[in-house]
Design an enzyme around this catalytic site. Structure first.
Site, PDB file in Angstrom:
ATOM      1  NE  ARG A  97     -18.416  -0.177  55.390  1.00  0.00           N
ATOM      2  CZ  ARG A  97     -19.486  -0.888  56.095  1.00  0.00           C
ATOM      3  NH1 ARG A  97     -19.264  -1.621  57.037  1.00  0.00           N
ATOM      4  NH2 ARG A  97     -20.549  -1.003  55.546  1.00  0.00           N
TER       5      ARG A  97
ATOM      6  CE1 TYR B 138       3.638   7.830  65.720  1.00  0.00           C
ATOM      7  CE2 TYR B 138       1.395   6.754  65.760  1.00  0.00           C
ATOM      8  CZ  TYR B 138       2.343   7.703  65.381  1.00  0.00           C
ATOM      9  OH  TYR B 138       1.707   8.514  64.191  1.00  0.00           O
TER      10      TYR B 138
ATOM     11  CG  ASP C 155       3.713  -0.895  66.155  1.00  0.00           C
ATOM     12  OD1 ASP C 155       4.437  -1.127  64.895  1.00  0.00           O
ATOM     13  OD2 ASP C 155       3.348   0.174  66.284  1.00  0.00           O
TER      14      ASP C 155
ATOM     15  CE  LYS D   3       5.203   5.307  59.829  1.00  0.00           C
ATOM     16  NZ  LYS D   3       4.326   6.613  59.789  1.00  0.00           N
TER      17      LYS D   3
HETATM   18  C1  LIG Z   1       5.733   2.528  65.318  1.00  0.00           C
HETATM   19  C2  LIG Z   1       4.579   3.007  64.607  1.00  0.00           C
HETATM   20  N1  LIG Z   1       3.205   2.513  64.694  1.00  0.00           N
HETATM   21  C3  LIG Z   1       2.265   3.097  64.312  1.00  0.00           C
HETATM   22  C4  LIG Z   1       2.248   4.180  63.474  1.00  0.00           C
HETATM   23  C5  LIG Z   1       0.882   4.611  63.070  1.00  0.00           C
HETATM   24  O1  LIG Z   1       0.986   4.614  61.508  1.00  0.00           O
HETATM   25  P1  LIG Z   1      -0.044   5.467  60.576  1.00  0.00           P
HETATM   26  O2  LIG Z   1       0.512   6.607  60.397  1.00  0.00           O
HETATM   27  O3  LIG Z   1       0.104   4.471  59.154  1.00  0.00           O
HETATM   28  O4  LIG Z   1      -1.248   5.242  60.994  1.00  0.00           O
HETATM   29  C6  LIG Z   1       3.483   4.942  63.404  1.00  0.00           C
HETATM   30  C7  LIG Z   1       3.301   5.997  62.576  1.00  0.00           C
HETATM   31  O5  LIG Z   1       4.436   6.566  62.527  1.00  0.00           O
HETATM   32  C8  LIG Z   1       4.441   4.377  63.922  1.00  0.00           C
HETATM   33  O6  LIG Z   1       5.616   4.776  63.726  1.00  0.00           O
END
Ligand SMILES: Cc1ncc(COP(=O)(O)O)c(C=O)c1O
Length: 390
Positions: A58, A111, A183, A208
């Site tokens: 962890r 998101y 992000d 992704k």
């Molecule tokens: C731009 C973006 N940020 C964060 C996330 C969240 O990622 P996770 O599904 O790995 O938690 C996503 C998921 O689709 C995303 O498209």
């Protein structure tokens, strides 16, 4: 290794060369929750050195360390931390950056998971969040107050591919002493490097493009050593750590990141151009199109425009549903950034978590379809999409 002198292709293969096992070409998986000390003295050292790579998983793990070495080299970052998901990564970084009474500014378009963090979680702990309609520097400046401690950014944004001028927003933030987190999931470290533009923290849903094969959930946060060290205590309390196997899968995906992104960029550009001239399509959102409102910013700050695009079908919800019913090679699936092409009808995908009013407030039209363009032969994707459009 000085990461900035080597190409991304080489860094992806060699930035972790001094880590792992000296003899195995593919790294071993440290599938262990805890690690043995060779002496009482070493146990004290393992227990007390922050982020020790092999004390308790962890806290950190050798597989995490290898992933972080590679992504940090690609991003030009000093340090980083791997998480069990993109949401664990951004939640930890945001929660570690604010306290009750602080004020945060973020764009309307982010998101939906991040939007929930900003709208539902932070206010419960006394953190106020202001949203700007367009993510430009003037809007961030105007929305900032004395108590503003953090800007949360996302570029390109999901699902409308809005572009934030990172250098300009970072300039405003620096002049006001505000931390910036971006992000960069849709951007990838191949197409953009936010830290070089003055951003403090870059985050990815590694689920992704970094993983790239739709077989793992993970997230990563990168920045200066001091900042990442300061996130660590929150991280081990929230406990969103990545499993060693997941870390290993991310590392395997990273080896081919540059090659994949090059193909994703090319394929998405061709599909966007095809859709832009199709009469069933009202509007295409893709930063590589000259008609995109922030195309010039994207051209300046990105080396490629990425593999995700979205488009609005004439005829709204019913047309989008009909399109989704007809695609064959393109899979109907949430997520993005994998080798295969995926389509998602935004209004259906988020129907469980966003009301119609919230969708319309975020510019999510009932006819909006998001496409994550894979590394398939693009002619085959265009055939499939063309047939589904009728
Ligand atoms: C731009 C973006 N940020 C964060 C996330 C969240 O990622 P996770 O599904 O790995 O938690 C996503 C998921 O689709 C995303 O498209």
């Amino acid at each position: 290794m000085n990461g900035r002198e080597l190409s991304p292709e080489t860094l992806a293969l060699h930035a972790d060369a001094e880590l792992g096992d000296a003899r195995s070409v593919a790294p071993p998986i440290f599938e262990t929750s805890t690690f043995k000390a060779q002496s009482a003295g070493e146990f004290v050292e393992m227990a007390t050195v922050p982020r020790h790579p092999a004390f308790y998983t962890r806290y950190n793990n050798p597989n995490h360390v290898q992933v972080v070495a590679v992504v940090a080299a690609l991003e030009g970052a000093e340090s980083g931390m791997l998480f069990s998901s993109g949401m664990a990564a951004i939640s930890t970084a945001v929660l570690a950056s604010v306290r009750a009474g602080d004020h945060v500014v973020a764009p309307r378009q982010v998101y939906p998971g991040t939007a929930h963090l900003l709208e539902d979680v932070l206010p419960r702990f006394g953190v106020e969040v202001a949203r700007v309609e367009r993510p430009d520097a003037a809007a961030f400046d105007a929305a900032s107050i004395d108590r503003t401690k953090l800007y949360v950014l996302e570029t390109p944004s999901n699902p409308l591919l809005e572009i934030t001028d990172l250098r300009a927003v970072a300039g405003v933030a620096r002049s006001r002493g505000i931390r910036t987190i971006v992000d960069s999931t849709l951007g990838t470290p191949i197409n953009q490097q936010p830290l070089a533009l003055g951003i403090d923290v870059v985050m990815h849903s590694a689920t992704k493009y970094l993983g790239g094969h739709s077989d793992v959930i993970a997230g990563i946060v990168l920045g200066s050593r001091a900042l990442i060290d300061s996130f660590w205590h929150t991280s081990i309390v929230l406990g969103g750590t990545s499993g060693p196997i997941e870390a290993w899968l991310i590392l395997r995906g990273l080896r081919t990141l540059a090659l994949r992104v090059e193909r994703h960029n090319r394929n998405a550009q061709m599909l966007a151009e095809f859709l832009a001239q199709h009469r069933a399509v009202e509007r295409v959102h893709y930063p590589g199109l000259q008609t995109h409102p922030q195309h010039e910013i994207a051209r300046r700050q990105m080396r490629g425009y990425g593999g995700v695009l979205s488009f609005t079908l004439r005829g709204g919800y019913a047309s989008a549903e009909a399109f989704m019913g007809k695609v064959k090679r393109v899979a109907r699936a949430a997520s993005l950034g994998g080798v295969e092409s995926l389509a998602a009808h935004a209004a259906s995908m988020w129907a469980g978590s966003l009301s119609e009013a919230q969708m319309s407030e975020r510019g999510i039209d009932p006819g909006l379809v998001r496409l994550s363009v894979g590394i398939d032969a693009i002619e085959d994707v265009i055939d499939d999409v063309g047939r589904a459009l009728g």
